[in-house]
Design a protein around this motif. Structure first.
Motif, short mmCIF file in Angstrom:
data_model
loop_
_atom_site.label_atom_id
_atom_site.label_comp_id
_atom_site.label_asym_id
_atom_site.label_seq_id
_atom_site.Cartn_x
_atom_site.Cartn_y
_atom_site.Cartn_z
N GLU A 24 0.81 -1.22 0.00
CA GLU A 24 0.00 0.00 0.00
C GLU A 24 0.85 1.27 0.00
O GLU A 24 0.31 2.37 -0.07
CB GLU A 24 -0.95 -0.01 1.22
N ALA A 25 2.15 1.13 0.16
CA ALA A 25 3.02 2.31 0.15
C ALA A 25 4.41 1.91 -0.33
O ALA A 25 4.87 0.79 -0.10
CB ALA A 25 3.11 2.90 1.56
N ASP A 26 5.07 2.87 -1.01
CA ASP A 26 6.47 2.66 -1.40
C ASP A 26 7.41 3.13 -0.30
O ASP A 26 8.57 2.70 -0.23
CB ASP A 26 6.77 3.43 -2.69
N SER B 206 11.15 -4.91 5.72
CA SER B 206 11.04 -4.43 4.34
C SER B 206 12.25 -3.58 4.02
O SER B 206 12.84 -2.94 4.90
CB SER B 206 9.77 -3.58 4.17
N GLN B 207 12.61 -3.58 2.74
CA GLN B 207 13.69 -2.72 2.25
C GLN B 207 13.20 -1.29 2.06
O GLN B 207 13.99 -0.37 1.88
CB GLN B 207 14.16 -3.23 0.88
N ARG B 208 11.86 -1.13 2.05
CA ARG B 208 11.31 0.20 1.71
C ARG B 208 11.59 1.19 2.84
O ARG B 208 11.64 0.81 4.01
CB ARG B 208 9.81 0.09 1.47
N PRO B 209 11.74 2.45 2.49
CA PRO B 209 12.14 3.43 3.51
C PRO B 209 11.07 3.74 4.56
O PRO B 209 9.89 3.89 4.23
CB PRO B 209 12.47 4.69 2.71
N VAL B 210 11.53 3.80 5.79
CA VAL B 210 10.72 4.31 6.92
C VAL B 210 11.46 5.54 7.42
O VAL B 210 12.62 5.44 7.84
CB VAL B 210 10.63 3.26 8.05
N VAL B 211 10.82 6.68 7.34
CA VAL B 211 11.50 7.94 7.64
C VAL B 211 10.78 8.66 8.77
O VAL B 211 9.59 8.96 8.66
CB VAL B 211 11.54 8.85 6.39
N LEU B 212 11.50 8.91 9.85
CA LEU B 212 10.91 9.66 10.97
C LEU B 212 11.30 11.13 10.86
O LEU B 212 12.45 11.44 10.51
CB LEU B 212 11.40 9.12 12.31
N ASP C 254 11.98 8.24 -2.37
CA ASP C 254 13.19 8.04 -3.17
C ASP C 254 13.60 6.57 -3.20
O ASP C 254 13.94 6.01 -2.15
CB ASP C 254 14.31 8.89 -2.56
N PRO C 255 13.63 5.94 -4.37
CA PRO C 255 14.06 4.54 -4.44
C PRO C 255 15.47 4.33 -3.87
O PRO C 255 15.79 3.25 -3.36
CB PRO C 255 14.03 4.22 -5.94
N GLN C 256 16.32 5.35 -3.93
CA GLN C 256 17.68 5.22 -3.39
C GLN C 256 17.72 5.08 -1.87
O GLN C 256 18.74 4.72 -1.29
CB GLN C 256 18.52 6.47 -3.76
N ALA C 257 16.59 5.40 -1.23
CA ALA C 257 16.55 5.28 0.24
C ALA C 257 16.33 3.83 0.68
O ALA C 257 16.51 3.50 1.85
CB ALA C 257 15.44 6.16 0.81
N ARG C 258 15.98 2.98 -0.27
CA ARG C 258 15.72 1.57 0.07
C ARG C 258 16.97 0.90 0.64
O ARG C 258 18.08 1.17 0.20
CB ARG C 258 15.27 0.80 -1.18
N GLY C 259 16.71 0.02 1.59
CA GLY C 259 17.81 -0.77 2.15
C GLY C 259 18.65 -0.02 3.15
O GLY C 259 19.70 -0.51 3.57
N ARG C 260 18.21 1.17 3.55
CA ARG C 260 19.00 1.93 4.53
C ARG C 260 18.37 1.93 5.92
O ARG C 260 18.77 2.68 6.80
CB ARG C 260 19.21 3.37 4.04
N GLY C 261 17.35 1.10 6.11
CA GLY C 261 16.74 0.99 7.43
C GLY C 261 15.92 2.21 7.77
O GLY C 261 15.55 3.00 6.89
N ARG D 13 26.41 7.12 2.81
CA ARG D 13 26.79 5.77 3.22
C ARG D 13 25.54 4.94 3.47
O ARG D 13 24.43 5.47 3.47
CB ARG D 13 27.63 5.81 4.50
N HIS D 14 25.74 3.64 3.70
CA HIS D 14 24.68 2.76 4.19
C HIS D 14 24.90 2.55 5.69
O HIS D 14 26.02 2.72 6.18
CB HIS D 14 24.74 1.41 3.46
N PRO D 15 23.86 2.13 6.41
CA PRO D 15 24.08 1.81 7.82
C PRO D 15 25.12 0.70 7.95
O PRO D 15 25.20 -0.19 7.09
CB PRO D 15 22.71 1.31 8.29
N THR D 16 25.89 0.76 9.01
CA THR D 16 27.01 -0.17 9.16
C THR D 16 26.61 -1.48 9.83
O THR D 16 27.37 -2.44 9.78
CB THR D 16 28.11 0.49 10.01
N HIS D 17 25.45 -1.53 10.47
CA HIS D 17 25.07 -2.71 11.25
C HIS D 17 23.76 -3.28 10.69
O HIS D 17 22.98 -2.56 10.08
CB HIS D 17 24.91 -2.33 12.73
#
Ligand code: ASN
Length: 328
Positions: free
Chosen positions: A81-83, A107-113, A140-147, A193-197
């Motif tokens: 229901e959301a990207d 999910s790989q999709r971005p969650v932004v607070l 932004d698709p580039q935000a995927r996978g960054r937690g 960068r990507h998250p390190t952990h």
């Protein structure tokens, strides 16, 4: 256009004051539609939907709201229901909610607070641009996978690394040691960068909304700290205790003995620090091996509490919990 769903939880970003220059205000009063309508051009960034999740100052965030929020985020992504999802949140505990979601959203999709330091009715509110940037990141698709990402005051932080550093300053969020994940300038996003952990899909933790999290207390160390606080916490039912220790996670000798006593009866004790940067290592001034304690490594007390709750909910034993503090 990407579909971004906004979950509004309250906070100063939805706060209202009696006048534009009154420092006193009430958190969380404005609804999600008013937040969206208050940001010029927001609907051109993404196809937006909004949902009023709660209307609290984030001092009133709690385990139960976290569990429901995580379940809602996971359900929205599973149902496609959301990207991306934006969570408007008070700044006081955004780092804890963010870290919790960082570990349990699958999910790989971005969650932004995002949030703000000044209420919406202020002479110069910071919320609208923060929300604009947060929606831009979530779209932004580039935000995927960054937690889970905290987007605030033009900066992007990993939810794992970010902490609030000033009670009042608009530039309050910092990521000591780790540094920024990126920046946002009127919706133009740069990543460093990507998250390190490990996080989200790579994290071993998941939660069910109907299962309560174990009680974990945080005790603040200081000169002359009384040892009976430790016993009180254990006898009140804490399954875990996080020490906001002095310096490198230190406590007075009598407190160390009390911690060893409760640890031997099964309470997991994590030593973190009240100091805002630097690691807490094992067996530095305190004999963690002998006392049966866990060192927090890089997590501050409030984030240590989140990880310890998830470790206890998963039934991990002390050795594995120490590994988790190094790993996450
Ligand atoms: N700036 C803020 O958002 C502070 C507020 N007490 C909150 O966390 O909800």
């Amino acid at each position: 256009m990407s579909r971004v769903h906004i979950l509004a939880t309250g906070g100063t970003i939805a706060g209202t004051a009696p006048s534009p220059v009154d420092p006193g205000y009430r958190s969380g009063g404005l609804g999600v539609s008013a937040l969206i309508d208050g940001v010029h051009g927001l609907r051109s960034v993404a196809t937006l939907t909004g949902e009023q999740f709660s209307q609290v100052g984030s001092q009133d965030m709690n385990d139960s709201l976290w569990l429901t929020l995580a379940a809602r985020v996971n359900a929205l992504f599973t149902a496609n229901e959301a990207d991306g999802i934006v969570i408007t949140h008070g700044t006081d505990t955004a780092e804890e909610t963010g870290f919790f979601l960082h570990l349990v959203v699958k999910s790989q999709r971005p969650v932004v607070l995002t949030g703000s330091m000044r209420p919406a009715t202020s002479l110069s509110p910071d919320g609208p641009l923060n929300l604009f940037n947060a929606v831009s990141v979530a779209a932004d698709p580039q935000a995927r996978g960054r937690g889970a990402i905290v987007a605030i005051n033009d900066d992007l932080h990993s939810a794992r690394d970010v902490t609030k550093s000033s009670t009042t300053d608009v530039q309050t969020f910092v990521s000591p040691g780790a540094g920024l994940l990126g920046t946002a300038s009127y919706g133009r996003i740069r990543y460093f960068r990507h998250p390190t952990h490990p996080h989200t899909g790579d994290s071993e933790f998941s939660v069910e909304s109907e299962v309560a999290l174990p009680r974990v207390d945080i005790l603040y160390a200081h000169a002359n700290m009384p040892a009976d606080l430790v016993r009180a916490s254990a006898s009140l039912g804490a399954q875990g205790i996080v020490i906001a220790g002095v310096g490198n996670g230190n406590v007075p000798t009598e407190v160390a003995q009390a911690l060893a006593d409760v640890a031997s009866s099964g309470v997991i004790v994590v030593r973190s620090s009240r100091v805002s940067s630097g690691d807490v290592g094992r067996n530095i001034e305190l004999d963690d091996d002998g006392l049966g304690l866990v060192a927090s490594d890089q997590l501050n007390p409030q984030k240590s509490r989140v990880l310890l709750q998830l470790c206890l909910a998963r039934g991990l034993q002390r050795g594995h919990i120490q590994d988790a503090f190094y790993r996450y």
